[in-house]
Write a protein that holds these residues in place. Structure first.
Motif, mmCIF file in Angstrom:
data_model
loop_
_atom_site.group_PDB
_atom_site.id
_atom_site.type_symbol
_atom_site.label_atom_id
_atom_site.label_comp_id
_atom_site.label_asym_id
_atom_site.label_seq_id
_atom_site.Cartn_x
_atom_site.Cartn_y
_atom_site.Cartn_z
ATOM 1 N N ALA A 52 27.466 62.991 54.717
ATOM 2 C CA ALA A 52 26.918 61.869 55.470
ATOM 3 C C ALA A 52 25.935 61.051 54.655
ATOM 4 N N CYS A 53 25.394 61.636 53.617
ATOM 5 C CA CYS A 53 24.365 60.963 52.823
ATOM 6 C C CYS A 53 24.926 59.734 52.116
ATOM 7 N N VAL A 54 24.106 58.636 52.101
ATOM 8 C CA VAL A 54 24.557 57.423 51.426
ATOM 9 C C VAL A 54 23.760 57.150 50.158
ATOM 10 N N ALA A 55 23.009 58.138 49.710
ATOM 11 C CA ALA A 55 22.228 58.040 48.477
ATOM 12 C C ALA A 55 21.300 56.832 48.489
ATOM 13 N N CYS A 56 20.544 56.699 49.598
ATOM 14 C CA CYS A 56 19.634 55.558 49.698
ATOM 15 C C CYS A 56 18.267 55.849 49.093
ATOM 16 N N PHE A 57 18.013 57.084 48.723
ATOM 17 C CA PHE A 57 16.751 57.497 48.086
ATOM 18 C C PHE A 57 15.543 57.443 49.014
ATOM 19 N N MET A 58 15.762 57.252 50.319
ATOM 20 C CA MET A 58 14.616 57.214 51.231
ATOM 21 C C MET A 58 13.891 58.561 51.244
ATOM 22 N N CYS A 59 14.676 59.638 51.304
ATOM 23 C CA CYS A 59 14.051 60.961 51.380
ATOM 24 C C CYS A 59 13.268 61.236 50.107
ATOM 25 N N ALA A 60 13.863 60.942 48.972
ATOM 26 C CA ALA A 60 13.196 61.203 47.697
ATOM 27 C C ALA A 60 11.905 60.400 47.597
ATOM 28 N N GLU B 260 15.945 65.428 43.889
ATOM 29 C CA GLU B 260 16.512 64.696 42.758
ATOM 30 C C GLU B 260 17.895 64.200 43.173
ATOM 31 N N ILE B 261 18.082 62.857 43.129
ATOM 32 C CA ILE B 261 19.368 62.291 43.547
ATOM 33 C C ILE B 261 19.922 61.448 42.410
ATOM 34 N N VAL B 262 21.203 61.604 42.135
ATOM 35 C CA VAL B 262 21.908 60.676 41.251
ATOM 36 C C VAL B 262 23.021 60.056 42.087
ATOM 37 N N VAL C 176 24.664 63.892 42.499
ATOM 38 C CA VAL C 176 23.808 65.071 42.368
ATOM 39 C C VAL C 176 22.783 65.010 43.482
ATOM 40 N N PHE C 177 22.563 66.101 44.154
ATOM 41 C CA PHE C 177 21.496 66.135 45.161
ATOM 42 C C PHE C 177 20.824 67.502 45.036
ATOM 43 N N ASN C 178 19.680 67.529 44.368
ATOM 44 C CA ASN C 178 18.999 68.809 44.159
ATOM 45 C C ASN C 178 17.668 68.821 44.902
ATOM 46 N N ALA D 16 12.617 60.509 57.197
ATOM 47 C CA ALA D 16 12.913 59.268 56.479
ATOM 48 C C ALA D 16 14.390 58.918 56.497
ATOM 49 N N CYS D 17 15.240 59.888 56.631
ATOM 50 C CA CYS D 17 16.663 59.630 56.447
ATOM 51 C C CYS D 17 17.229 58.718 57.538
ATOM 52 N N PRO D 18 17.839 57.598 57.189
ATOM 53 C CA PRO D 18 18.411 56.684 58.179
ATOM 54 C C PRO D 18 19.768 57.171 58.686
ATOM 55 N N CYS D 19 20.386 58.122 58.052
ATOM 56 C CA CYS D 19 21.755 58.522 58.380
ATOM 57 C C CYS D 19 21.848 59.908 58.987
ATOM 58 N N ASP D 20 20.699 60.495 59.314
ATOM 59 C CA ASP D 20 20.703 61.874 59.818
ATOM 60 C C ASP D 20 21.499 62.769 58.876
ATOM 61 N N ALA D 21 21.324 62.495 57.576
ATOM 62 C CA ALA D 21 22.136 63.227 56.612
ATOM 63 C C ALA D 21 21.436 64.481 56.105
ATOM 64 N N ILE D 22 20.109 64.540 56.247
ATOM 65 C CA ILE D 22 19.399 65.742 55.799
ATOM 66 C C ILE D 22 18.658 66.314 56.991
ATOM 67 N N ARG D 23 18.778 67.570 57.182
ATOM 68 C CA ARG D 23 18.117 68.218 58.308
ATOM 69 C C ARG D 23 17.509 69.535 57.847
HETATM 70 S S1 SF4 Z 1 19.574 62.286 52.552
HETATM 71 FE FE1 SF4 Z 1 19.278 60.525 53.861
HETATM 72 S S2 SF4 Z 1 17.416 59.586 52.998
HETATM 73 FE FE2 SF4 Z 1 18.114 61.013 51.474
HETATM 74 S S3 SF4 Z 1 19.362 59.802 50.136
HETATM 75 FE FE3 SF4 Z 1 20.765 60.690 51.643
HETATM 76 S S4 SF4 Z 1 20.905 59.191 53.241
HETATM 77 FE FE4 SF4 Z 1 19.146 58.589 52.019
#
Ligand code: SF4
Ligand code: SF4
Lengths: 420, 172
Positions: B76-84, B93-95, B110-112, B127-134
């Protein structure tokens, strides 16, 4: 036999002071835990044997002994820094020397004193060394070259000055009542009865005993008078800069000082090694009867203990089967003790003197451990006194009270003697 | 009006001699002591690790997990870097990489998460807009044999199951 009897009180002193420390630490932890609705130490074991948690305090002692001895580099007076903990330890240890553990034993016209230091000046010796103990704290705090440590040391010294006076004065009224300064004679005085109560210091001199017990708490730096350590205010007070066994000595010294004041309170206020109403010669004459009483008591307590253990020793460790071993040991020991006691109770052997001495050791030990319990119980009940409250209590309340008590006691004693 | 006058304590004779309060306090602690000595089975102590806690709810902040999309079970993650960005410990760490399947533009390659640095504050989840990290995995003990074991990567985070009702990402 001769040497054994002479060395016995010395060995007992070692036992009561040093060997009880792990037990005291364990009691402290267990009682604190049970008071606060917790379980307390129950993990540390040697092949499954935990002794109810005592192994934990032995492990802690070993850790302290084997820890690295470091010396903070800012310390200029190395000698004083190193000597201070041993000073605290030694004086705590020496206070114990004058406590009588049993009445003077007479065998074949020879009498053996059951005091490690056979002196009549017991009370004075106690006061001197209890006061000296605080020098260890002051010296340690000053030599540590640390603000917190010096604050702790100053607090300790001010407190001791204030409470030593009240302690001494409350003892004076006790001395007037008993008419002696020999601890042995005090104990034999307390075998009389006072109205229907045993003539214990606690009943004859309630005010003096309260003052003495309070000051004894302050003197040993136990809660609620532990402002010298005050970990919430001044880190750890006087032992901030101490680690490993140097800290361990302070730690042990505190417990020994507690044990010594407990022993003195037992001797002066709780009838010492004597059972209430009974003096030594009565004990010797009725020894068979007492033995039967002890046999009944031993059976009941060991049965109760076994039942309690079956309910509570449920959390098993790997290794030996603990409950089984304890059950065997308790049953075996009880049967052995009963056999030995009934041998004497049926009149086969004649060792009444020695038997009474052992009985008096036991009575003393039970009373002493009751007082340890009280010390610990108070510590986990009362919060620490604020420093100014400590001083106010000492100078404004305890000192005048003990002075007034001396006058009242003197008047009563003179009146009673005049009446007679 | 709204002033409540509280009576000052500590001035009566009974309170000044302390003994009454001391003894009543000692009575309370003795009650606890004897009750617990007689029957220790009522103590709330948990003999962890033999007994495990039973009160871990989905709201408990455990180890993180990355959620899946309901439609095709993909990340579900869109790699928006909000969480980081939100992370106070700076341990995510996101690539980012292009997403080929047309569901979205980006996804993490990469999501570490370094759990040794993480303070379990939950800001990343907020912070996550996509409910991708819980953090609803309910895992409260993280075990490893070396430092690297504590860096959870994308595959690991995706494989962790949640204990809440919603299994998939709720983002529209
Ligand atoms: S987990 Fe959520 S906030 Fe973090 S990069 Fe992915 S989508 Fe964005
Ligand atoms: S819980 Fe807090 S510290 Fe841990 S990864 Fe999320 S934001 Fe960072």
């Amino acid at each position: 036999m001769n040497t054994v009897l002479i060395l016995l009180p010395l060995v007992l002193t070692l036992l009561y002071s040093l060997a009880t420390v792990p037990v005291l630490v364990w009691m402290e932890r267990r009682i604190a835990a049970l008071i606060q609705d917790r379980l307390g130490p129950n993990r540390c074991h040697i092949n499954g044997i935990r002794l109810g948690g005592i192994i934990q305090s032995i492990a802690d002692m070993m850790k302290l002994v084997f820890k690295e001895e470091f010396l903070p580099s800012h310390i200029k007076n190395r000698f004083y820094y190193l000597v201070a903990p041993s000073l605290a330890f030694m004086s705590a240890f020496l206070t114990f020397m004058v406590i009588p553990y049993a009445d003077t034993l007479t065998i074949n016209e020879q009498s053996y004193s059951m005091q490690a230091l056979p002196t009549d000046l017991g009370v004075l010796w106690f006061l001197a060394f209890a006061g000296l103990g605080v020098y260890g704290i002051i010296l340690g705090g000053w030599a540590s070259h640390n603000k917190y440590a010096i604050l702790g040391a100053i607090r300790a010294s001010a407190q001791v000055i204030g409470y030593e006076v009240a302690m001494g004065l409350s003892l004076v009224s006790i001395l007037i009542t008993y008419g002696t300064i020999s601890l042995n004679e005090m104990v034999s005085y307390q075998t009389q009865s006072f109205f229907i109560f045993p003539a214990w210091g606690l009943f004859i001199q309630p005010l003096a005993s309260i003052i003495f017990i309070v000051t004894a708490f302050a003197e040993t730096n136990r809660a609620p008078f532990d402002a010298a350590e005050g970990e919430s205010e001044i880190v750890a007070g006087y032992h901030t800069e101490y680690g490993a066994m140097k800290f361990g000595l302070y730690f042990v010294a505190e417990y020994i000082a507690m044990a010594a004041s407990g022993a003195l309170i037992v001797t002066i206020f709780l009838g010492g090694y004597q059972l209430p109403y009974l003096n030594t010669s009565e004990l010797i004459n009725n020894f068979e009867l007492i033995l039967w009483g002890i046999i009944a008591f031993a059976i009941v307590t060991s049965l109760l203990f076994l039942r309690w253990m079956k309910q509570h020793n449920i959390f098993a460790m790997s290794g030996l089967d603990e409950t089984k071993i304890y059950t065997t040991v308790v049953i075996g020991f009880t049967i052995f003790a009963i056999l030995v006691m009934s041998y004497y109770a049926l009149g086969f052997g004649d060792a009444n003197e020695v038997g009474v001495m052992l009985l008096q050791f036991a009575v003393f030990t039970i009373k002493l451990f009751f007082l340890h319990f009280v010390f610990i119980w108070v510590r986990w009940t009362l919060p620490r006194f604020r420093y100014d409250q400590t001083q106010k209590l000492g100078w404004n309340i305890l000192l005048p009270l003990s002075l007034a008590n001396i006058f009242i006691t003197a008047i009563v004693v003179v009146g009673v003697n005049y009446g007679n | 009006m709204g002033i409540k006058v509280v009576e000052r304590h500590g001035n009566t004779f009974k309170e000044k001699i302390y003994l009454h309060a001391v003894f009543s306090g000692m009575k309370t602690t003795l009650k606890h002591f004897t009750a617990n000595l007689r029957d220790a089975s009522n103590l709330p102590t948990l003999c962890y690790p033999e007994q495990k806690p039973t009160d871990i709810t989905p709201r408990y902040r455990g180890v993180h997990r990355l959620t899946h999309r309901k439609e095709d079970d993909s990340i579900a993650c869109v790699a928006c870097f909000m969480c980081a960005t939100a992370c106070p410990a700076n341990c995510i760490e996101i690539v980012a990489a292009d997403r080929e399947d047309g569901r979205d533009e980006k996804m993490p390659q990469v999501f570490n998460i370094d759990l040794l640095e993480c303070v379990f504050c939950g800001y990343c989840v907020e912070a996550c807009p996509c409910d991708a990290i819980r953090m609803d995995s309910g895992i409260y003990s993280v075990i490893g044999e070396c430092r690297e074991d504590f860096i959870y990567n994308k595959a690991k985070l995706l494989s962790i199951q949640g204990i809440s009702k919603e299994e998939f990402s709720l983002a529209k």
